[in-house]
Write a protein that holds these residues in place. Structure first.
Motif, PDB file in Angstrom:
ATOM      1  N   CYS A  10      46.495  30.568  48.872  1.00  9.44           N
ATOM      2  CA  CYS A  10      45.738  31.753  49.283  1.00  9.44           C
ATOM      3  C   CYS A  10      44.461  31.858  48.460  1.00  9.44           C
ATOM      4  CB  CYS A  10      46.607  32.998  49.084  1.00  9.44           C
ATOM      5  SG  CYS A  10      45.949  34.486  49.856  1.00  9.44           S
ATOM      6  N   ALA A  45      41.029  36.053  45.583  1.00  7.11           N
ATOM      7  CA  ALA A  45      40.754  37.486  45.764  1.00  7.11           C
ATOM      8  C   ALA A  45      41.713  38.093  46.778  1.00  7.11           C
ATOM      9  CB  ALA A  45      39.311  37.699  46.199  1.00  7.11           C
ATOM     10  N   ARG A  46      41.948  37.374  47.845  1.00  9.63           N
ATOM     11  CA  ARG A  46      42.875  37.859  48.872  1.00  9.63           C
ATOM     12  C   ARG A  46      44.309  37.888  48.336  1.00  9.63           C
ATOM     13  NH1 ARG A  46      43.763  35.490  54.984  1.00  9.63           N
ATOM     14  NH2 ARG A  46      44.808  37.344  55.792  1.00  9.63           N
ATOM     15  N   ASP A  74      45.338  38.490  45.274  1.00 12.93           N
ATOM     16  CA  ASP A  74      45.505  39.705  44.468  1.00 12.93           C
ATOM     17  C   ASP A  74      45.636  40.940  45.344  1.00 12.93           C
ATOM     18  OD1 ASP A  74      45.451  38.380  42.033  1.00 12.93           O
ATOM     19  OD2 ASP A  74      43.292  38.665  41.752  1.00 12.93           O
ATOM     20  N   GLU A  75      44.802  41.019  46.362  1.00 10.99           N
ATOM     21  CA  GLU A  75      44.827  42.171  47.273  1.00 10.99           C
ATOM     22  C   GLU A  75      46.186  42.292  47.977  1.00 10.99           C
ATOM     23  OE1 GLU A  75      42.808  42.953  51.534  1.00 10.99           O
ATOM     24  OE2 GLU A  75      41.379  42.582  49.901  1.00 10.99           O
ATOM     25  N   LEU A  76      46.692  41.176  48.458  1.00 12.12           N
ATOM     26  CA  LEU A  76      47.988  41.179  49.153  1.00 12.12           C
ATOM     27  C   LEU A  76      49.118  41.613  48.223  1.00 12.12           C
ATOM     28  CD1 LEU A  76      47.558  37.889  51.179  1.00 12.12           C
ATOM     29  CD2 LEU A  76      47.781  40.193  52.157  1.00 12.12           C
ATOM     30  N   ARG A  77      49.056  41.161  46.966  1.00  4.14           N
ATOM     31  CA  ARG A  77      50.093  41.540  45.989  1.00  4.14           C
ATOM     32  C   ARG A  77      50.075  43.035  45.701  1.00  4.14           C
ATOM     33  NH1 ARG A  77      48.362  36.759  41.917  1.00  4.14           N
ATOM     34  NH2 ARG A  77      48.749  35.052  43.371  1.00  4.14           N
ATOM     35  N   GLU A  78      48.886  43.621  45.730  1.00  6.11           N
ATOM     36  CA  GLU A  78      48.773  45.060  45.485  1.00  6.11           C
ATOM     37  C   GLU A  78      49.289  45.876  46.667  1.00  6.11           C
ATOM     38  OE1 GLU A  78      44.828  46.202  44.275  1.00  6.11           O
ATOM     39  OE2 GLU A  78      44.764  44.647  42.731  1.00  6.11           O
ATOM     40  N   ILE A  79      49.071  45.383  47.867  1.00  8.08           N
ATOM     41  CA  ILE A  79      49.450  46.117  49.075  1.00  8.08           C
ATOM     42  C   ILE A  79      50.937  45.982  49.391  1.00  8.08           C
ATOM     43  CG2 ILE A  79      49.106  46.274  51.577  1.00  8.08           C
ATOM     44  CD1 ILE A  79      46.211  45.332  51.078  1.00  8.08           C
ATOM     45  N   TYR A  80      51.468  44.766  49.257  1.00 13.67           N
ATOM     46  CA  TYR A  80      52.841  44.494  49.692  1.00 13.67           C
ATOM     47  C   TYR A  80      53.729  44.144  48.506  1.00 13.67           C
ATOM     48  CZ  TYR A  80      50.502  44.184  54.183  1.00 13.67           C
ATOM     49  OH  TYR A  80      49.740  44.453  55.290  1.00 13.67           O
ATOM     50  N   ASN A  96      50.726  32.367  46.611  1.00  8.25           N
ATOM     51  CA  ASN A  96      51.566  33.560  46.727  1.00  8.25           C
ATOM     52  C   ASN A  96      52.928  33.148  47.263  1.00  8.25           C
ATOM     53  OD1 ASN A  96      49.903  35.634  45.868  1.00  8.25           O
ATOM     54  ND2 ASN A  96      49.204  36.187  47.908  1.00  8.25           N
TER      55      ASN A  96
END
Length: 120
Positions: free
Chosen positions: A53, A56-57, A59-65, A80
């Motif tokens: 992945c 930047a994406r 990190d974003e996915l880990r924060e959201i899900y 990820n």
């Protein structure tokens, strides 16, 4: 998500090859000799899908899900792992597999990319 569904989608990616890594007890999916996905389990035996992945994406996915974590036994910046029981939209699974495949294809030598184009 079911393993069989993920397996089918990974194998549909252009130029995909599959092997089973006995030592890791996991299914691996490659394009041009480079891995883009792995289906296995964590130290507790919980099923996971591991994908490359964009950092930047990732990190974003880990924060959201909650069910998406840094890549299990992989480079935590570029990979990820997603638990099969993660509460993520169904279409996101497919998009993340395609994203991982594309990231790996982008880094392949020009000759290998041309060979992949001939498969289409």
């Amino acid at each position: 998500m079911k393993k069989e569904t993920l397996d089918v989608y990974c194998r549909k990616q252009l130029g995909c090859t599959h092997d089973y890594q006995v030592d890791w007890e996991c299914d691996r999916y490659h394009v041009g000799g480079k891995m883009f996905a792995m289906i296995g389990s964590d130290s507790k035996g919980k099923d996971i899908l591991t994908l490359k992945c964009d950092p930047a994406r990732a990190d974003e996915l880990r924060e959201i899900y909650e069910g998406i974590i840094p890549g299990y036994h992989m480079n935590k910046t570029h990979w990820n792992s997603i638990y099969f029981d993660a509460d993520i939209p169904e279409g996101l699974w497919e998009r993340l597999i395609a994203h991982s495949h594309e990231l790996v294809v982008q880094k392949l030598p020009k000759k290998v990319k041309l060979e992949l184009q001939n498969i289409e």
